[in-house]
Design an enzyme around this catalytic site. Sequence first.
Site, short mmCIF file in Angstrom:
data_model
loop_
_atom_site.label_atom_id
_atom_site.label_comp_id
_atom_site.label_asym_id
_atom_site.label_seq_id
_atom_site.Cartn_x
_atom_site.Cartn_y
_atom_site.Cartn_z
N TYR A 144 -14.27 -7.09 -7.91
CA TYR A 144 -14.74 -8.42 -8.27
C TYR A 144 -13.90 -8.94 -9.42
O TYR A 144 -13.68 -8.23 -10.40
CB TYR A 144 -16.22 -8.37 -8.66
CG TYR A 144 -16.79 -9.69 -9.14
CD1 TYR A 144 -16.95 -10.77 -8.27
CD2 TYR A 144 -17.18 -9.87 -10.47
CE1 TYR A 144 -17.48 -11.97 -8.70
CE2 TYR A 144 -17.72 -11.08 -10.91
CZ TYR A 144 -17.86 -12.12 -10.02
OH TYR A 144 -18.39 -13.32 -10.46
N ASP A 239 -7.24 -6.16 -14.01
CA ASP A 239 -8.44 -6.87 -14.45
C ASP A 239 -9.28 -5.89 -15.25
O ASP A 239 -10.02 -5.09 -14.69
CB ASP A 239 -9.20 -7.42 -13.24
CG ASP A 239 -10.47 -8.16 -13.66
OD1 ASP A 239 -10.80 -8.14 -14.87
OD2 ASP A 239 -11.13 -8.75 -12.78
N LYS A 267 -15.88 -9.78 -21.69
CA LYS A 267 -17.00 -8.90 -22.06
C LYS A 267 -16.91 -8.33 -23.48
O LYS A 267 -17.18 -9.05 -24.43
CB LYS A 267 -17.17 -7.82 -20.99
CG LYS A 267 -17.53 -8.50 -19.65
CD LYS A 267 -18.02 -7.63 -18.53
CE LYS A 267 -18.50 -8.52 -17.39
NZ LYS A 267 -17.93 -8.24 -16.10
C1 LIG Z 1 -17.46 -9.50 -15.23
C2 LIG Z 1 -16.15 -9.44 -14.58
C3 LIG Z 1 -15.39 -10.59 -14.32
C4 LIG Z 1 -15.93 -11.97 -14.54
O1 LIG Z 1 -16.19 -12.26 -15.87
P1 LIG Z 1 -17.17 -13.48 -16.22
O2 LIG Z 1 -17.15 -13.54 -17.70
O3 LIG Z 1 -18.50 -13.12 -15.65
O4 LIG Z 1 -16.60 -14.70 -15.59
C5 LIG Z 1 -14.11 -10.44 -13.81
N1 LIG Z 1 -13.61 -9.23 -13.55
C6 LIG Z 1 -14.31 -8.10 -13.77
C7 LIG Z 1 -13.68 -6.78 -13.48
C8 LIG Z 1 -15.61 -8.18 -14.27
O5 LIG Z 1 -16.31 -7.04 -14.43
#
Ligand SMILES: *Cc1c(COP(=O)(O)O)cnc(C)c1O
Length: 427
Positions: A144, A239, A267
């Site tokens: 994701y 990511d 995060k």
């Molecule tokens: C949480 C997450 C996102 C998205 O971040 P948001 O701040 O919710 O837009 C993208 N990539 C990874 C791996 C994530 O865990």
Amino acid sequence: MAHTTSQKLFARARKVIPGGVNSPVRAYRSVNLEPPFIIRGRGSKVYDVDGNEYIDYVGSWGPMILGHAHPAIVYAVRERVARGASFGAPTILEIEMAEELCEALPSLEMVRMVNSGTEATMSAIRLARGYTGRNKIIKFAGCYHGHVDSLLVEAGSGATTLGVPDSAGVPAEFTSNTLSAVYNDLNSVDELLATLSNEIAAIIVEPVAGNMGTIPPQPGFLEGLRERCTKTGIVLIFDEVMTGFRVAYGGAQVLYNIQPDLTCLGKIIGGGLPVGAFGGRREIMEHLAPLGGVYQAGTLSGNPLAMAAGIETLRTLKTDNPYPELEKSSAYLGDGINTLLTEHDIPHYCTRVGSMLCTYFTATSVHNYEAAKTSDCERFKRFFTGMLKRGIYLAPSQFEAGFVSAAHSQDDLDLTLEAVKATLAKI
Ligand SMILES: *Cc1c(COP(=O)(O)O)cnc(C)c1O
């Protein structure tokens, strides 16, 4: 039956907020429950409006590695807001944040702040396309990367196929340049590269997959991606929105010693405030406006409150270095759960990287999305419900990671294992 305050609030919320929530998983639909409304948090605990206390393994879905309401973060944000919340002008805080990030992640020479992980991945993809002049990207099924149109592609059935959108409202044209490969499977990547390598701008990957449970990269997988990208001029994007400063100070690229070309963060680096960032090689980053032709912007990007919370979080992590302790406490918890499941003869596969962990209710080993999907979600539902009743706050889905924070005590872990034991007896 008397309704709890949470239930009343949820009914009220649903009238004015779609599904009652501002992000879908919070609605508890996959576990057929209604969510508790949280009123405050402190350390490893969160408290709901009905006076229930929970040991929290969600941690706001990742950011709260220091626990809730950490005094240093609270102080930093208070100090900052009193001097003005936002200026839309350069501040010293942005330099400090960028310097911290570039120091922590050897692959980062330059970094730009945004407001969410979604913005970070969206911008990194645009930049990779602008830099390479190519249009296609490869992602991995089950990874994701936020709710970016072109990344809302999972592809199904283990097949290496052209992307089909997962969401209504995403035209097929928007995902027609998104190719899907199988996590931990370099052959599936090679099949795509064989004919298309000159058209591929980027490979984007979660270096530890954390949005289909928790799936560690198998030895050679990330190295193999690095090698292929270098050979073909494809931009390798890690990511690390979830893994950044979670699995090690810096992130998975530090843990596994692999340098991507671009990195997405979010995060933890916001300490609980809305934040994202993307950065990498100078040569690529200099294609961003105002230096280059790739446009990217944000009214609140580099927001002083988010920078203050983030910088304080990173400094605390650097000074306290909770990672060895997190490794120990998370291993204690993960191993404890594994042992209890074995004792109860329940098919399971436990995974963990540092303080990210998952228990799949399946008999197969889990190295990709197809395997994760063999999990018994009905059993997970019963497990989740039993744990919540016993004051353990887990993510309401089989396909989410659990997070241990530096604030979790030995007592918390033992109480959690007690709850697991009591719950397993009934599922
Ligand atoms: C949480 C997450 C996102 C998205 O971040 P948001 O701040 O919710 O837009 C993208 N990539 C990874 C791996 C994530 O865990």
